[in-house]
Motif scaffolding. Structure first.
Motif, PDB file in Angstrom:
ATOM      1  N   ASP A  29       0.948  -1.388   0.213  1.00  0.00           N
ATOM      2  CA  ASP A  29      -0.029  -0.116   0.101  1.00  0.00           C
ATOM      3  C   ASP A  29       0.854   1.110   0.199  1.00  0.00           C
ATOM      4  O   ASP A  29       1.811   1.414   0.812  1.00  0.00           O
ATOM      5  N   HIS A  30       0.495   2.102  -0.822  1.00  0.00           N
ATOM      6  CA  HIS A  30       1.626   3.419  -1.047  1.00  0.00           C
ATOM      7  C   HIS A  30       1.419   3.967   0.418  1.00  0.00           C
ATOM      8  O   HIS A  30       2.493   4.829   0.845  1.00  0.00           O
ATOM      9  N   VAL A  31       0.418   4.180   0.885  1.00  0.00           N
ATOM     10  CA  VAL A  31       0.339   5.003   2.408  1.00  0.00           C
ATOM     11  C   VAL A  31       1.359   4.114   3.428  1.00  0.00           C
ATOM     12  O   VAL A  31       1.513   3.142   3.465  1.00  0.00           O
ATOM     13  N   MET A  32       2.083   5.271   4.112  1.00  0.00           N
ATOM     14  CA  MET A  32       3.040   4.520   5.119  1.00  0.00           C
ATOM     15  C   MET A  32       2.345   4.034   6.174  1.00  0.00           C
ATOM     16  O   MET A  32       1.492   4.782   7.119  1.00  0.00           O
ATOM     17  N   PRO A  33       2.512   2.558   6.456  1.00  0.00           N
ATOM     18  CA  PRO A  33       1.578   2.185   7.579  1.00  0.00           C
ATOM     19  C   PRO A  33       2.494   2.633   9.092  1.00  0.00           C
ATOM     20  O   PRO A  33       3.510   2.523   9.012  1.00  0.00           O
ATOM     21  N   PRO A  34       1.727   2.940   9.833  1.00  0.00           N
ATOM     22  CA  PRO A  34       2.441   3.376  11.220  1.00  0.00           C
ATOM     23  C   PRO A  34       2.717   1.779  12.021  1.00  0.00           C
ATOM     24  O   PRO A  34       2.245   0.782  11.931  1.00  0.00           O
ATOM     25  N   GLY A  35       3.743   2.038  12.880  1.00  0.00           N
ATOM     26  CA  GLY A  35       4.178   1.166  14.025  1.00  0.00           C
ATOM     27  C   GLY A  35       5.139   0.013  13.373  1.00  0.00           C
ATOM     28  O   GLY A  35       5.143  -0.997  13.944  1.00  0.00           O
ATOM     29  N   LEU A  36       5.548   0.141  11.981  1.00  0.00           N
ATOM     30  CA  LEU A  36       6.409  -0.948  11.561  1.00  0.00           C
ATOM     31  C   LEU A  36       7.625  -1.088  12.147  1.00  0.00           C
ATOM     32  O   LEU A  36       8.175  -0.034  12.682  1.00  0.00           O
ATOM     33  N   ARG A  37       8.085  -2.288  12.216  1.00  0.00           N
ATOM     34  CA  ARG A  37       9.646  -2.408  12.651  1.00  0.00           C
ATOM     35  C   ARG A  37      10.616  -2.317  11.654  1.00  0.00           C
ATOM     36  O   ARG A  37      10.429  -3.019  10.594  1.00  0.00           O
ATOM     37  N   PRO A  38      11.454  -1.190  11.731  1.00  0.00           N
ATOM     38  CA  PRO A  38      12.353  -0.941  10.323  1.00  0.00           C
ATOM     39  C   PRO A  38      13.213  -2.274  10.172  1.00  0.00           C
ATOM     40  O   PRO A  38      13.686  -2.874  11.172  1.00  0.00           O
ATOM     41  N   THR A  39      13.617  -2.577   9.008  1.00  0.00           N
ATOM     42  CA  THR A  39      14.437  -3.554   8.438  1.00  0.00           C
ATOM     43  C   THR A  39      15.748  -3.095   8.566  1.00  0.00           C
ATOM     44  O   THR A  39      16.197  -1.944   7.907  1.00  0.00           O
ATOM     45  N   VAL A  40      16.900  -3.342   9.207  1.00  0.00           N
ATOM     46  CA  VAL A  40      18.060  -3.118   9.196  1.00  0.00           C
ATOM     47  C   VAL A  40      19.230  -3.762   8.553  1.00  0.00           C
ATOM     48  O   VAL A  40      19.338  -5.184   9.095  1.00  0.00           O
ATOM     49  N   LEU A  41      19.824  -3.547   7.429  1.00  0.00           N
ATOM     50  CA  LEU A  41      21.085  -4.330   6.959  1.00  0.00           C
ATOM     51  C   LEU A  41      22.145  -3.671   7.128  1.00  0.00           C
ATOM     52  O   LEU A  41      22.202  -2.341   6.784  1.00  0.00           O
ATOM     53  N   VAL A  42      23.390  -4.101   7.370  1.00  0.00           N
ATOM     54  CA  VAL A  42      24.647  -3.291   7.669  1.00  0.00           C
ATOM     55  C   VAL A  42      25.629  -4.460   6.611  1.00  0.00           C
ATOM     56  O   VAL A  42      25.668  -5.532   7.324  1.00  0.00           O
ATOM     57  N   THR A  43      26.426  -4.129   5.878  1.00  0.00           N
ATOM     58  CA  THR A  43      27.342  -4.954   5.115  1.00  0.00           C
ATOM     59  C   THR A  43      28.653  -4.250   5.018  1.00  0.00           C
ATOM     60  O   THR A  43      28.813  -2.930   5.365  1.00  0.00           O
ATOM     61  N   ALA A  44      29.650  -5.083   4.879  1.00  0.00           N
ATOM     62  CA  ALA A  44      31.161  -4.648   4.903  1.00  0.00           C
ATOM     63  C   ALA A  44      31.673  -4.928   3.518  1.00  0.00           C
ATOM     64  O   ALA A  44      31.504  -5.910   3.269  1.00  0.00           O
ATOM     65  N   GLY A  45      32.327  -3.977   2.781  1.00  0.00           N
ATOM     66  CA  GLY A  45      33.215  -4.436   1.963  1.00  0.00           C
ATOM     67  C   GLY A  45      34.690  -3.669   1.665  1.00  0.00           C
ATOM     68  O   GLY A  45      34.660  -2.815   2.375  1.00  0.00           O
ATOM     69  N   GLU A  46      35.350  -4.230   0.740  1.00  0.00           N
ATOM     70  CA  GLU A  46      36.500  -3.443   0.223  1.00  0.00           C
ATOM     71  C   GLU A  46      36.222  -2.174  -0.024  1.00  0.00           C
ATOM     72  O   GLU A  46      35.488  -1.953  -1.040  1.00  0.00           O
TER      73      GLU A  46
END
Length: 299
Positions: free
Chosen positions: A117-134
């Motif tokens: 749904d285009h509308v921003m749903p309230p109360g979602l848990r953000p997805t967090v991704l952190v990567t490392a590279g050269e």
């Protein structure tokens, strides 16, 4: 038609990533197909360079992450110390599994998982991704000879100040230069300089370093503040203002700045030499000062 399983591809790194609170091999990481980052590009990212295991200008990167998240109304899921701890863990892992001395840490935060749904749903848990590279820096030849760039109209959206994961405009802009065998695409909006596809652009004229103003049409690179600091320390006049295409074409020097380019001279633009066609004295002073700043700063 059968396609190989990308998870089993040998090209995918075996290094660790951080995903939603856990460290896991990057090739094993999974997110939902309903993640709004995948569906809408509804998220932001940040790129932290690390030299010799030390994150460079960490506080400035965190401040920009806060600004981008605030623009999208996504709560910051981690505190400063937690972000730093995650980055350091990935840096240490990468240094034990590769010969890489310098790293790039990519942080991506999306709004989370929800029914489309285009509308921003309230109360979602953000997805967090952190990567490392050269971190692959400019080559000695590029520093000695400078690089070629091409120009194009800036056809991206008008919220370029958000470091959004919605990067299709930047991808298309960068491909223009790739197709021409050039390093970057210098862009103009309504006849005035904005930025390059993945870099900020600086104009040097009569010893003055000039850049576009900090507004919604330009992503304020971390090097905005750094170059201003370096210019002040070196006694070089520094200005942020609207810069016409004619001023760009008449520049004595043109420079790119980004995490991987640091500061890099443009010596050819649209097959025409910039200045005398060689890296100039202002570039040389800024690059030397940049290296001093890297050597001096720890987290």
């Amino acid at each position: 038609m059968n396609f190989p399983d990308p998870v089993q591809s040998p090209s995918l790194p075996a290094s660790l990533c951080y995903l939603n609170g856990e460290f896991t091999p990057l090739r094993d990481a999974r997110i939902s197909v309903l993640d709004r980052g995948f569906i809408f590009g509804d998220g932001v990212y940040e790129v932290l360079p690390a030299y010799g295991g030390r994150v460079f200008r960490f506080e400035q990167h965190m401040a920009r992450l806060d600004r981008s998240l605030g623009e999208l109304r996504i709560p910051n899921p981690l505190g400063r110390d937690e972000w730093l701890a995650v980055a350091q863990r990935l840096i240490e892992d990468l240094r034990t599994t590769t010969s890489s001395i310098n790293q790039l840490i990519y942080i991506q935060v999306t709004r989370g998982v929800a029914v489309r749904d285009h509308v921003m749903p309230p109360g979602l848990r953000p997805t967090v991704l952190v990567t490392a590279g050269e971190m692959k820096l400019a080559t000695p030849a590029q520093r000695e000879l400078g690089v070629a760039c091409v120009s194009a109209d800036d056809f991206r959206w008008e919220k370029a100040h958000i470091k959004s994961t919605s990067l299709l405009g930047a991808v298309l802009a960068r491909q223009i230069s790739a197709d021409a065998g050039a390093v970057e695409t210098v862009m103009y909006r309504d006849g005035f300089l904005s930025e390059a596809a993945a870099s900020n652009v600086w104009v040097v004229k009569d010893g003055v370093v000039m850049g576009p103003p900090k507004d919604h049409l330009v992503l304020e690179g971390i090097r905005f503040g750094l170059i201003e600091d370096l210019c002040r320390d070196l006694g070089i006049r520094f200005e942020l203002r609207r810069i016409s295409r004619a001023e760009v074409l008449a520049a004595d020097e043109l420079l790119l700045s980004s995490a991987t380019k640091e500061v890099l001279p443009i010596t050819t633009l649209d097959d025409r030499p910039v200045g005398n066609g060689r890296p100039g004295p202002v570039y040389a002073r800024l690059y030397a000062a940049y290296q001093q700043a890297v050597a001096a700063q720890s987290v």
